[in-house]
Design an enzyme around this catalytic site. Structure first.
Site, PDB file in Angstrom:
ATOM      1  N   HIS A   1       8.682  -5.301   7.717  1.00 24.84           N
ATOM      2  CA  HIS A   1       8.978  -4.900   6.340  1.00 24.84           C
ATOM      3  C   HIS A   1       8.687  -3.407   6.220  1.00 24.84           C
ATOM      4  O   HIS A   1       7.677  -2.912   6.716  1.00 24.84           O
ATOM      5  CB  HIS A   1       8.104  -5.703   5.376  1.00 24.84           C
ATOM      6  CG  HIS A   1       8.158  -5.159   3.982  1.00 24.84           C
ATOM      7  ND1 HIS A   1       9.345  -4.908   3.334  1.00 24.84           N
ATOM      8  CD2 HIS A   1       7.171  -4.797   3.101  1.00 24.84           C
ATOM      9  CE1 HIS A   1       9.095  -4.434   2.130  1.00 24.84           C
ATOM     10  NE2 HIS A   1       7.781  -4.348   1.971  1.00 24.84           N
TER      11      HIS A   1
ATOM     12  N   CYS B   1       8.206  -9.068  -1.244  1.00 27.77           N
ATOM     13  CA  CYS B   1       8.672  -8.364  -0.030  1.00 27.77           C
ATOM     14  C   CYS B   1       8.787  -9.285   1.184  1.00 27.77           C
ATOM     15  O   CYS B   1       9.400  -8.920   2.184  1.00 27.77           O
ATOM     16  CB  CYS B   1       7.746  -7.203   0.304  1.00 27.77           C
ATOM     17  SG  CYS B   1       7.694  -5.970  -0.987  1.00 27.77           S
TER      18      CYS B   1
ATOM     19  N   ASN C   1      11.063   1.433   0.140  1.00 25.58           N
ATOM     20  CA  ASN C   1      10.699   0.012   0.181  1.00 25.58           C
ATOM     21  C   ASN C   1      11.725  -0.772  -0.654  1.00 25.58           C
ATOM     22  O   ASN C   1      11.736  -0.664  -1.879  1.00 25.58           O
ATOM     23  CB  ASN C   1       9.278  -0.154  -0.373  1.00 25.58           C
ATOM     24  CG  ASN C   1       8.791  -1.595  -0.345  1.00 25.58           C
ATOM     25  OD1 ASN C   1       9.580  -2.526  -0.151  1.00 25.58           O
ATOM     26  ND2 ASN C   1       7.510  -1.785  -0.553  1.00 25.58           N
TER      27      ASN C   1
HETATM   28  O1  UT7 Z   1       5.781  -3.835  -0.084  1.00 29.59           O
HETATM   29  C1  UT7 Z   1       4.674  -4.616  -0.378  1.00 29.59           C
HETATM   30  C2  UT7 Z   1       3.460  -4.036   0.061  1.00 29.59           C
HETATM   31  N1  UT7 Z   1       3.262  -2.704  -0.468  1.00 29.59           N
HETATM   32  C3  UT7 Z   1       2.653  -1.852   0.274  1.00 29.59           C
HETATM   33  O2  UT7 Z   1       2.376  -2.181   1.406  1.00 29.59           O
HETATM   34  C4  UT7 Z   1       2.209  -0.521  -0.290  1.00 29.59           C
HETATM   35  C5  UT7 Z   1       0.807  -0.274   0.168  1.00 29.59           C
HETATM   36  N2  UT7 Z   1       0.207   0.962  -0.264  1.00 29.59           N
HETATM   37  C6  UT7 Z   1       0.607   2.163   0.179  1.00 29.59           C
HETATM   38  O3  UT7 Z   1       1.588   2.310   0.853  1.00 29.59           O
HETATM   39  C7  UT7 Z   1      -0.293   3.349  -0.134  1.00 29.59           C
HETATM   40  O4  UT7 Z   1      -1.517   2.891  -0.643  1.00 29.59           O
HETATM   41  C8  UT7 Z   1       0.338   4.362  -1.138  1.00 29.59           C
HETATM   42  C9  UT7 Z   1       1.451   5.131  -0.465  1.00 29.59           C
HETATM   43  C10 UT7 Z   1       0.843   3.631  -2.352  1.00 29.59           C
HETATM   44  C11 UT7 Z   1      -0.741   5.377  -1.589  1.00 29.59           C
HETATM   45  O5  UT7 Z   1      -1.318   6.022  -0.461  1.00 29.59           O
HETATM   46  P1  UT7 Z   1      -2.901   6.103  -0.310  1.00 29.59           P
HETATM   47  O6  UT7 Z   1      -3.158   6.896   0.908  1.00 29.59           O
HETATM   48  O7  UT7 Z   1      -3.455   4.722  -0.374  1.00 29.59           O
HETATM   49  O8  UT7 Z   1      -3.306   6.965  -1.575  1.00 29.59           O
HETATM   50  P2  UT7 Z   1      -4.273   6.578  -2.794  1.00 29.59           P
HETATM   51  O9  UT7 Z   1      -3.665   5.522  -3.636  1.00 29.59           O
HETATM   52  O10 UT7 Z   1      -5.651   6.347  -2.261  1.00 29.59           O
HETATM   53  O11 UT7 Z   1      -4.280   7.932  -3.598  1.00 29.59           O
HETATM   54  C12 UT7 Z   1      -4.760   9.158  -3.019  1.00 29.59           C
HETATM   55  C13 UT7 Z   1      -4.537  10.281  -4.025  1.00 29.59           C
HETATM   56  C14 UT7 Z   1      -5.034   9.947  -5.440  1.00 29.59           C
HETATM   57  O12 UT7 Z   1      -5.574  11.128  -5.988  1.00 29.59           O
HETATM   58  P3  UT7 Z   1      -7.162  11.344  -6.021  1.00 29.59           P
HETATM   59  O13 UT7 Z   1      -7.699  10.189  -6.812  1.00 29.59           O
HETATM   60  O14 UT7 Z   1      -7.603  11.342  -4.580  1.00 29.59           O
HETATM   61  O15 UT7 Z   1      -7.289  12.675  -6.709  1.00 29.59           O
HETATM   62  C15 UT7 Z   1      -3.754   9.617  -6.184  1.00 29.59           C
HETATM   63  O16 UT7 Z   1      -3.841   9.874  -7.551  1.00 29.59           O
HETATM   64  O17 UT7 Z   1      -3.128  10.561  -4.158  1.00 29.59           O
HETATM   65  C16 UT7 Z   1      -2.764  10.536  -5.554  1.00 29.59           C
HETATM   66  N3  UT7 Z   1      -1.379  10.083  -5.661  1.00 29.59           N
HETATM   67  C17 UT7 Z   1      -0.318  10.908  -5.571  1.00 29.59           C
HETATM   68  N4  UT7 Z   1      -0.239  12.241  -5.418  1.00 29.59           N
HETATM   69  C18 UT7 Z   1       0.986  12.776  -5.359  1.00 29.59           C
HETATM   70  C19 UT7 Z   1      -0.935   8.817  -5.817  1.00 29.59           C
HETATM   71  N5  UT7 Z   1       0.404   8.818  -5.853  1.00 29.59           N
HETATM   72  C20 UT7 Z   1       0.804  10.095  -5.703  1.00 29.59           C
HETATM   73  C21 UT7 Z   1       2.062  10.720  -5.652  1.00 29.59           C
HETATM   74  N6  UT7 Z   1       2.116  12.054  -5.468  1.00 29.59           N
HETATM   75  N7  UT7 Z   1       3.205  10.039  -5.745  1.00 29.59           N
END
Ligand code: UT7
Length: 313
Positions: A240, A115, A270
């Site tokens: 980004h 990225c 993204n």
């Molecule tokens: O481009 C290069 C760099 N990339 C980035 O910067 C991406 C960085 N990361 C992010 O943007 C975020 O971490 C995400 C958007 C990917 C995820 O958001 P988060 O607030 O960090 O959520 P999480 O991974 O901690 O997951 C929270 C919950 C989990 O469920 P439990 O374990 O709390 O029951 C996940 O299983 O959300 C769940 N989850 C979803 N639920 C519905 C994860 N993906 C999804 C989804 N829809 N698509």
């Protein structure tokens, strides 16, 4: 180092016709529009057709950038393409693009910094101009991220989109690029990667999120300090586009009003190395960017890699 300046004299972008909304993704995987929008700010993304490659998208964006710069392809003496999704392992995307532009002069190569690729490419291009090794450089970020997505993995498939953005960086008597900074740390290689067997993106999203916020926040502060610039002098932050919550955290860290932040993650998702040049072109065409505006680019990606650039448009 010489005092020769390098300046962006043209930009262009391309987005594939097909749009995939969060509501469309709800039908494919266990997720919801509300979850995606609240956690990332994404509403939709563009998806390339099966026979549309990163070279095809790069060509559309490059022709527009050339047209704005009022240059013919024959006047380009160097091409750098930032991509993690090349059409072929070799020849490089840049060489394939050179051929599609029907030119044979100069030289062309790819950069893969995920990225952060576009900022890496800009850093290199700027230094080639300062060293008088090139005059008119075509710098492109192009990605077919959909080719790396497992559509059963809700952790990743909701995040990414396809597209391309291009700029022409040229030798100039007036200041353009004021500074660039790039960095990397491969000890984080497994937090965001392409799985060797499946060839799908695997990401520990929450870990990446925290490090992205910390690294980009620090980088934004040091970029201002390094250039002796106060936040009030910045007209636009073009970061980004991975997640609007990351972007808001950076803006907060440097006390920059959200009105000065270019946000396209809602429309594009993204798009990895394409995200900054796509956002730049979007902001130029909607009339936000004016000639002379002071802009900061900031990127973060797999590796980890990171980079910033400060420039006068
Ligand atoms: O481009 C290069 C760099 N990339 C980035 O910067 C991406 C960085 N990361 C992010 O943007 C975020 O971490 C995400 C958007 C990917 C995820 O958001 P988060 O607030 O960090 O959520 P999480 O991974 O901690 O997951 C929270 C919950 C989990 O469920 P439990 O374990 O709390 O029951 C996940 O299983 O959300 C769940 N989850 C979803 N639920 C519905 C994860 N993906 C999804 C989804 N829809 N698509």
């Amino acid at each position: 180092m010489s005092n020769l300046h390098s300046k962006i004299i043209g930009c262009g972008s391309y987005l594939p016709e097909k749009i995939l909304t969060n509501y469309d993704i709800e039908k494919i995987v266990d997720t919801s529009h509300d979850w995606i929008f609240e956690r990332t700010g994404i509403v939709q993304r563009h998806i390339a057709s099966e026979n549309e490659s990163s070279v095809d998208m790069a060509l559309h964006a490059s022709l527009k950038a050339l047209s704005m710069a009022e240059l013919s392809a024959n006047e380009i003496d160097m091409i750098i393409v930032a991509t993690a999704t090349p059409e072929r392992k070799f020849p490089s995307t840049a060489v394939l693009l050179q051929n599609r532009l029907k030119i044979q002069q100069g030289f062309a190569f790819d950069i893969n910094a995920a990225c952060t690729g576009f900022v890496y490419a800009l850093d290199v291009a700027h230094k080639y101009i300062q060293n008088k090794a090139a005059k008119n450089i075509l710098v492109v970020g192009t990605e077919k991220m959909s080719s790396l997505l497992d559509c059963t993995d809700r952790n990743t498939c909701v995040l990414f989109g396809d597209g391309a953005g291009a700029i022409i960086l040229s030798e100039s008597n007036n200041p353009g690029i004021l500074s660039t900074t790039i960095g990397s740390d491969g000890s984080y290689k497994d937090l965001l990667t392409v799985d060797i067997d499946s060839e799908f993106i695997k990401m520990k999203g929450n870990d990446v999120f925290k490090i992205a916020v910390k690294t980009m926040g620090k980088l934004a502060v040091s970029t201002l300090q390094k250039n002796n610039i106060t936040i009030n002098e910045i007209d636009w932050l073009i970061p980004h586009q991975a997640n609007s919550r990351i972007i808001n955290a950076i803006a907060k860290k440097i006390s920059l009003s959200n009105e000065k932040v270019i946000l396209t993650v809602d429309k594009h998702g993204n798009t990895s190395a394409a995200s900054i040049p796509l956002a730049l072109d979007d902001a130029y065409h909607n009339g936000s960017l004016q000639e002379g505006d002071l802009i900061m680019f900031e990127a973060f990606g797999a590796g980890f890699t990171w980079g910033s650039a400060l420039l006068k448009f």
